[in-house]
Design an enzyme around this catalytic site. Structure first.
Site, PDB file in Angstrom:
ATOM      1  N   LYS A 120       0.825  -1.206   0.000  1.00 47.59           N
ATOM      2  CA  LYS A 120       0.000   0.000   0.000  1.00 47.59           C
ATOM      3  C   LYS A 120       0.862   1.261   0.000  1.00 47.59           C
ATOM      4  O   LYS A 120       0.642   2.182  -0.794  1.00 47.59           O
ATOM      5  CB  LYS A 120      -0.941   0.012   1.200  1.00 47.59           C
ATOM      6  CG  LYS A 120      -1.902   1.201   1.218  1.00 47.59           C
ATOM      7  CD  LYS A 120      -2.837   1.161   2.410  1.00 47.59           C
ATOM      8  CE  LYS A 120      -2.117   1.539   3.682  1.00 47.59           C
ATOM      9  NZ  LYS A 120      -3.035   1.686   4.836  1.00 47.59           N
ATOM     10  N   ASP A 138      -6.652   1.286   0.813  1.00 47.67           N
ATOM     11  CA  ASP A 138      -6.737   1.387   2.264  1.00 47.67           C
ATOM     12  C   ASP A 138      -8.155   1.006   2.694  1.00 47.67           C
ATOM     13  O   ASP A 138      -8.944   0.506   1.892  1.00 47.67           O
ATOM     14  CB  ASP A 138      -6.367   2.794   2.738  1.00 47.67           C
ATOM     15  CG  ASP A 138      -7.365   3.856   2.278  1.00 47.67           C
ATOM     16  OD1 ASP A 138      -8.286   3.537   1.489  1.00 47.67           O
ATOM     17  OD2 ASP A 138      -7.242   5.006   2.726  1.00 47.67           O
TER      18      ASP A 138
END
Length: 210
Positions: A120, A138
């Site tokens: 991420k 997210d």
């Protein structure tokens, strides 16, 4: 959800916010890297409050290392998990100096070798610092993708890959930011603000709060 509806969704996002970006404050790829590492399980607002002061004193790998662990901890102690984050940042700074000439690497493989940097975080850096059409999934993006029907999936990686496949190419670079902002301020977790949502007529969520 079909491709025509997805295109309309991102067309609307673009019309309202033509040039979206992160809410983290930074002036260099390194500052962004530090901010993103600090933002794990913390709000962008809390990170910005800390980095405004930190970056005045230390905004390069060398200067962060010069603070030492105690100094860095003190600078970021208002942020959750600050002890672990300080340790990771110091290790990352060492690797940046030793292996990358103090520069932030521009490949996912190299980024993910840095302590505290996962997929991420790497996607955020590649997208925001280097302009690549990546999507960092997210909690907000995962929720929006599933709730709206844009790209439902059971795992973060599944949602990421579906989004990259189904979002029209011209929207791919900015989609990451549009979806985060939409999840943060409109399609919120507990009680989505469907009445003010610009895509509520396109969304497949069955329990709309209109």
């Amino acid at each position: 959800m079909n491709s025509t509806i997805r295109r309309e969704i991102f067309t609307r996002f673009q019309a309202v916010n033509p040039h979206p970006t992160t809410e983290l404050e930074y002036d260099s790829p390194f500052e962004l890297l530090v901010a993103v590492v600090l933002s794990a399980q913390a709000t962008d607002k809390s990170v910005n409050l800390a980095t405004r002061k930190l970056f005045l004193k230390a905004n390069t790998p060398e200067k962060i290392l010069a603070l030492g662990e105690a100094g860095l901890r003190d600078a970021i102690k208002s942020i959750g998990l600050y002890k672990t984050k300080a340790k990771n940042l110091l290790a990352t700074c060492t690797l940046l100096i030793e292996d990358h000439g103090s520069k932030v690497p521009q490949t996912r493989e190299q980024l993910e070798k840095l302590p505290g940097v996962g997929r991420k975080t790497a996607n955020v850096i590649l997208n925001t610092a280097f302009g690549e059409p990546t999507i960092a999934v997210d909690t907000h993006i995962f929720r929006v993708a599933n709730r709206t029907g844009i790209a439902p999936g059971k795992t973060v990686l599944e949602v990421e890959l579906k989004l990259l496949k189904c979002i029209p190419r011209e929207f791919r670079h900015d989609a990451h930011h549009w979806l985060i902002l939409h999840g943060r301020y409109v399609c919120v977790a507990r009680k989505p603000k469907c009445a003010i949502c610009i895509i509520n007529d396109l969304c497949e969520y069955k329990d709309k709060n209109l």
